[in-house]
Design an enzyme around this catalytic site. Sequence first.
Site, short mmCIF file in Angstrom:
data_model
loop_
_atom_site.label_atom_id
_atom_site.label_comp_id
_atom_site.label_asym_id
_atom_site.label_seq_id
_atom_site.Cartn_x
_atom_site.Cartn_y
_atom_site.Cartn_z
N TYR A 70 37.29 48.44 83.78
CA TYR A 70 36.74 47.79 82.84
C TYR A 70 35.99 48.44 81.91
O TYR A 70 34.56 48.55 82.14
CB TYR A 70 37.03 45.93 82.65
CG TYR A 70 36.12 44.96 81.50
CD1 TYR A 70 37.26 44.61 81.02
CD2 TYR A 70 35.58 44.25 81.11
CE1 TYR A 70 37.45 43.72 79.90
CE2 TYR A 70 34.79 44.43 80.28
CZ TYR A 70 36.24 43.29 79.36
OH TYR A 70 36.70 43.14 78.56
N TYR A 92 44.65 50.41 78.22
CA TYR A 92 44.28 49.84 76.61
C TYR A 92 43.30 49.76 75.81
O TYR A 92 41.60 50.05 76.73
CB TYR A 92 44.92 48.08 77.02
CG TYR A 92 43.87 47.03 76.60
CD1 TYR A 92 43.45 46.65 76.28
CD2 TYR A 92 44.04 47.14 78.29
CE1 TYR A 92 42.19 46.08 76.77
CE2 TYR A 92 43.18 46.28 79.41
CZ TYR A 92 42.53 45.28 78.15
OH TYR A 92 42.06 44.41 78.38
N PHE A 110 35.63 44.93 71.49
CA PHE A 110 36.42 45.93 72.29
C PHE A 110 36.01 45.36 73.54
O PHE A 110 34.71 45.81 74.71
CB PHE A 110 34.10 46.22 71.32
CG PHE A 110 34.24 48.38 72.28
CD1 PHE A 110 34.61 49.11 71.95
CD2 PHE A 110 34.28 48.19 73.78
CE1 PHE A 110 34.64 50.29 72.12
CE2 PHE A 110 34.19 49.32 74.41
CZ PHE A 110 34.36 50.42 73.52
N GLU A 111 36.97 46.08 73.88
CA GLU A 111 36.82 46.14 75.44
C GLU A 111 38.36 47.24 75.75
O GLU A 111 39.29 48.04 75.21
CB GLU A 111 37.72 44.98 75.81
CG GLU A 111 39.04 44.83 76.07
CD GLU A 111 39.23 43.28 76.80
OE1 GLU A 111 38.29 42.39 77.50
OE2 GLU A 111 40.24 42.74 76.17
N ILE A 112 37.52 48.21 76.99
CA ILE A 112 39.18 49.55 76.71
C ILE A 112 39.39 49.33 78.69
O ILE A 112 38.00 48.68 79.30
CB ILE A 112 37.83 50.69 77.14
CG1 ILE A 112 37.48 51.10 75.54
CG2 ILE A 112 39.29 52.11 77.46
CD1 ILE A 112 36.98 52.42 75.51
#
Length: 380
Positions: free
Chosen positions: A222, A196, A279-281
């Site tokens: 992460y 995500y 903001f994080e993937i």
Amino acid sequence: MMTPMRYVLLVLGVIIGLHYIFALTNESYGRVTSIDNLKKHVVGQTPPQEPPYKVPIPDDYFISKNVSSPQGRRANAVIVMLARNGDLNGVISSMKQMEDRFNKKFGYPYVFLNEQPFEDNFKRRVTELTDSQVQFGLIPSDHWYQPAEIDEDRATKSREKMVKENVIYGGIYRNMCRFNSGFFYRHELLKPFQYYWRPDVKFFCDLDYDPFLIMQDQNKMYGFTISLYEYEATIPTLWNAVREFIHANPKLVSPDNAMAFLSDDGGETYNRCHFWSNFEIGNLDLWRGEAYSKFFDFLDQKGGFYYERWGDAPVHSIGAALFARKDQIHFFNDIGYRHEPFQHCPQGEAHKRGKCWCDNAQNFDYEGYSCLNRYDKLFE
């Protein structure tokens, strides 16, 4: 023939020897289970290496003109946005930049989540911005609203105290922080996906490669772009809870983890460094795994999301640092973005390649309130 005296001395020698062995065993056990020994037994020892972001992304990950996806591949991934109907203008701004800078070339689907049903106007405006699939989900009430076991009088006094002391966001965002910390990845619409991206930001640069494929191919868990110190007044007892959890569950902590990003003394205290989660993937398997699931449940039972203001950013950061290897946490150096009041502006060749419109002199990476230097030191 052994004399009585020799026999006595022999027995005493055996007893002393056994006592010494037992003492060593207890000492070793005490070291292994103590927070003082996290540096050796939890943090791990590895040879020096370059931070992963300093290794250039291979050229074959970058798309050519008129090619929809590098190597024709896509990860099992989704773009997730938590929003209310009143957030429409901000959502449109973020989403339009996401489409223009990245997603119109890659076509990843969107999931929007809200504790209230989305209005038709919201749905129409959002779906007009993309050719990708868009789904709208309602958050279950028990995932969003304050649990019944929370002492509301105590929680109210805490909020009022923070407001009186001018603690930033002191009176709001409790439900959101708890939801993002422990529930968004459990939503039915997220269950089919593995990766995500939360993009509630302003984008500065073209992104001509797929960061989801970097996560997938390099086994990252992460991804972040800005790291900084948390406000201490919002998390006064969070690290006490973390220490308690580690003591009770030492086997859940990953070998070669990133404890050194969080603590300067092997886990005794928290230096307040965290990754900014606007903001994080991420790999959803990290949050769905046994270690983080137990960790969140433990924190949730403490009530700190309401009695204090434990944010999802420090909770996610601590979870990632403890339950993933340090090399599975990735700094996306070439993705420029701003979320007030800080910004990451790519430097050097990354700035040119991304056609970034930010001023590369205005970059938070190594400002005094940034924690990126601590991330770099993980690999020294």
